[in-house]
Scaffold this active site. Structure first.
Site, PDB file in Angstrom:
ATOM      1  N   LYS A   9       0.773  -1.357  -0.010  1.00 27.28           N
ATOM      2  CA  LYS A   9      -0.068  -0.155  -0.112  1.00 27.28           C
ATOM      3  C   LYS A   9       0.591   1.390   0.050  1.00 27.28           C
ATOM      4  O   LYS A   9       2.030   1.067   0.272  1.00 27.28           O
ATOM      5  CB  LYS A   9      -0.909  -0.171   1.243  1.00 27.28           C
ATOM      6  N   TYR A  49     -12.479  -2.225  -3.786  1.00 30.13           N
ATOM      7  CA  TYR A  49     -12.968  -2.426  -2.291  1.00 30.13           C
ATOM      8  C   TYR A  49     -14.408  -2.236  -2.190  1.00 30.13           C
ATOM      9  O   TYR A  49     -15.117  -1.818  -0.762  1.00 30.13           O
ATOM     10  CB  TYR A  49     -12.283  -1.196  -1.593  1.00 30.13           C
ATOM     11  N   PHE A  57     -15.489   3.683   7.064  1.00 27.01           N
ATOM     12  CA  PHE A  57     -14.079   3.758   6.511  1.00 27.01           C
ATOM     13  C   PHE A  57     -13.893   3.803   5.163  1.00 27.01           C
ATOM     14  O   PHE A  57     -12.860   4.158   4.381  1.00 27.01           O
ATOM     15  CB  PHE A  57     -13.156   3.061   7.152  1.00 27.01           C
ATOM     16  N   ARG A 102       2.409  -6.087   9.279  1.00 31.28           N
ATOM     17  CA  ARG A 102       1.629  -5.044   9.700  1.00 31.28           C
ATOM     18  C   ARG A 102       2.305  -4.878  11.212  1.00 31.28           C
ATOM     19  O   ARG A 102       2.270  -3.594  11.362  1.00 31.28           O
ATOM     20  CB  ARG A 102       0.309  -5.550   9.800  1.00 31.28           C
ATOM     21  N   ASN A 112      -2.052   0.015   6.717  1.00 30.91           N
ATOM     22  CA  ASN A 112      -1.519  -1.125   7.284  1.00 30.91           C
ATOM     23  C   ASN A 112      -0.629  -1.870   6.403  1.00 30.91           C
ATOM     24  O   ASN A 112      -0.447  -3.093   6.245  1.00 30.91           O
ATOM     25  CB  ASN A 112      -2.563  -2.125   7.988  1.00 30.91           C
ATOM     26  N   HIS A 115      -2.213  -5.406   1.519  1.00 34.58           N
ATOM     27  CA  HIS A 115      -3.376  -6.198   1.440  1.00 34.58           C
ATOM     28  C   HIS A 115      -3.194  -7.530   1.172  1.00 34.58           C
ATOM     29  O   HIS A 115      -2.127  -7.989   0.307  1.00 34.58           O
ATOM     30  CB  HIS A 115      -4.221  -5.341   0.040  1.00 34.58           C
ATOM     31  N   GLU A 126      -9.447 -11.169  -7.553  1.00 30.58           N
ATOM     32  CA  GLU A 126      -8.488 -10.180  -7.297  1.00 30.58           C
ATOM     33  C   GLU A 126      -7.350 -10.256  -8.070  1.00 30.58           C
ATOM     34  O   GLU A 126      -6.739  -9.220  -8.814  1.00 30.58           O
ATOM     35  CB  GLU A 126      -8.081  -9.935  -6.186  1.00 30.58           C
TER      36      GLU A 126
HETATM   37  P1  ADP Z   1      -8.070  -6.948   5.789  1.00 32.82           P
HETATM   38  O1  ADP Z   1      -7.195  -6.025   4.793  1.00 32.82           O
HETATM   39  O2  ADP Z   1      -7.274  -7.166   6.709  1.00 32.82           O
HETATM   40  O3  ADP Z   1      -8.527  -7.966   4.681  1.00 32.82           O
HETATM   41  P2  ADP Z   1     -10.514  -5.579   5.652  1.00 32.82           P
HETATM   42  O4  ADP Z   1     -10.847  -6.112   4.461  1.00 32.82           O
HETATM   43  O5  ADP Z   1     -11.605  -5.673   6.779  1.00 32.82           O
HETATM   44  O6  ADP Z   1      -9.300  -5.903   6.161  1.00 32.82           O
HETATM   45  O7  ADP Z   1     -10.339  -4.027   5.424  1.00 32.82           O
HETATM   46  C1  ADP Z   1      -9.837  -3.431   4.154  1.00 32.82           C
HETATM   47  C2  ADP Z   1      -8.985  -2.517   4.597  1.00 32.82           C
HETATM   48  O8  ADP Z   1      -9.743  -1.302   5.071  1.00 32.82           O
HETATM   49  C3  ADP Z   1      -7.910  -2.590   5.876  1.00 32.82           C
HETATM   50  O9  ADP Z   1      -6.866  -3.370   5.389  1.00 32.82           O
HETATM   51  C4  ADP Z   1      -7.686  -1.071   6.150  1.00 32.82           C
HETATM   52  O10 ADP Z   1      -6.672  -0.498   5.188  1.00 32.82           O
HETATM   53  C5  ADP Z   1      -8.831  -0.780   6.020  1.00 32.82           C
HETATM   54  N1  ADP Z   1      -9.819  -0.780   7.285  1.00 32.82           N
HETATM   55  C6  ADP Z   1     -10.356  -1.841   7.908  1.00 32.82           C
HETATM   56  N2  ADP Z   1     -11.081  -1.612   8.937  1.00 32.82           N
HETATM   57  C7  ADP Z   1     -10.693  -0.310   9.395  1.00 32.82           C
HETATM   58  C8  ADP Z   1     -11.241   0.743  10.368  1.00 32.82           C
HETATM   59  N3  ADP Z   1     -12.014   0.193  11.403  1.00 32.82           N
HETATM   60  N4  ADP Z   1     -10.818   2.051   9.982  1.00 32.82           N
HETATM   61  C9  ADP Z   1     -10.180   2.303   9.019  1.00 32.82           C
HETATM   62  N5  ADP Z   1      -9.657   1.613   8.323  1.00 32.82           N
HETATM   63  C10 ADP Z   1     -10.191   0.197   8.147  1.00 32.82           C
HETATM   64 MG    MG Z   2     -10.002  -7.869   3.415  1.00 29.58          MG
END
Ligand code: ADP
Ligand code: MG
Length: 139
Positions: A9, A49, A57, A102, A112, A115, A126
């Protein structure tokens, strides 16, 4: 053998840790079978997304993911989807285990570093979202 999609990212690109992150994947048994650097458009980030469109968010996430270049990767290996997620660590870096990407490189729950696809089904969707077949080099 599975294939999965990862994205380094914009926050990690800014921190200049592309090589360190690639090494984590390689050292843990995954092969980089496709890679490209690109700057996501708002349209493409929103589409990628889409599953999160109702989340509070979502728009911030789209803004973050379009704030700078990303490195998009296809990774191959045994149980690659699960393995990639293990190497990445928990979404919230505060919950991520020692030695995960992370834990070491994220700066917030949003920023973070990486992805990773969350299921084999989504991994297929994807990988093909970003790569044509002639850009993937399974081996
Ligand atoms: P992951 O990337 O671990 O699969 P998610 O698919 O739930 O997590 O979320 C996609 C991305 O959205 C996360 O990697 C992070 O960058 C962002 N994100 C997730 N939860 C939050 C939150 N509570 N507040 C802000 N950003 C978030
Ligand atoms: Mg995810």
């Amino acid at each position: 053998m599975q294939q999965t999609l990862s994205i380094i990212k914009p926050d990690a690109i800014e921190k200049n840790v592309i090589g360190k992150i690639l090494a984590r994947f390689e050292e843990n048994g995954l092969k980089i079978i496709a890679a490209k650097m690109l700057h996501l458009t708002e349209e493409k980030a929103k589409k990628f997304y889409m599953v999160h469109k109702e989340k509070p968010f979502y728009m911030d996430l789209v803004k973050f993911m379009t704030s700078g270049p990303v490195l998009v990767l296809a990774l191959q290996g045994k149980e690659a989807v699960k393995k990639c997620r293990e190497i990445m660590g928990a979404t919230n870096f505060k919950d991520a285990k020692e030695g995960t990407i992370r834990k070491d490189f994220a700066s917030s729950i949003e920023r973070n570093a990486v992805h990773g696809s969350d299921s084999l089904e989504n991994a297929k969707i994807e990988v093909s979202f970003f790569f044509n077949n002639n850009e993937i080099f399974p081996r």
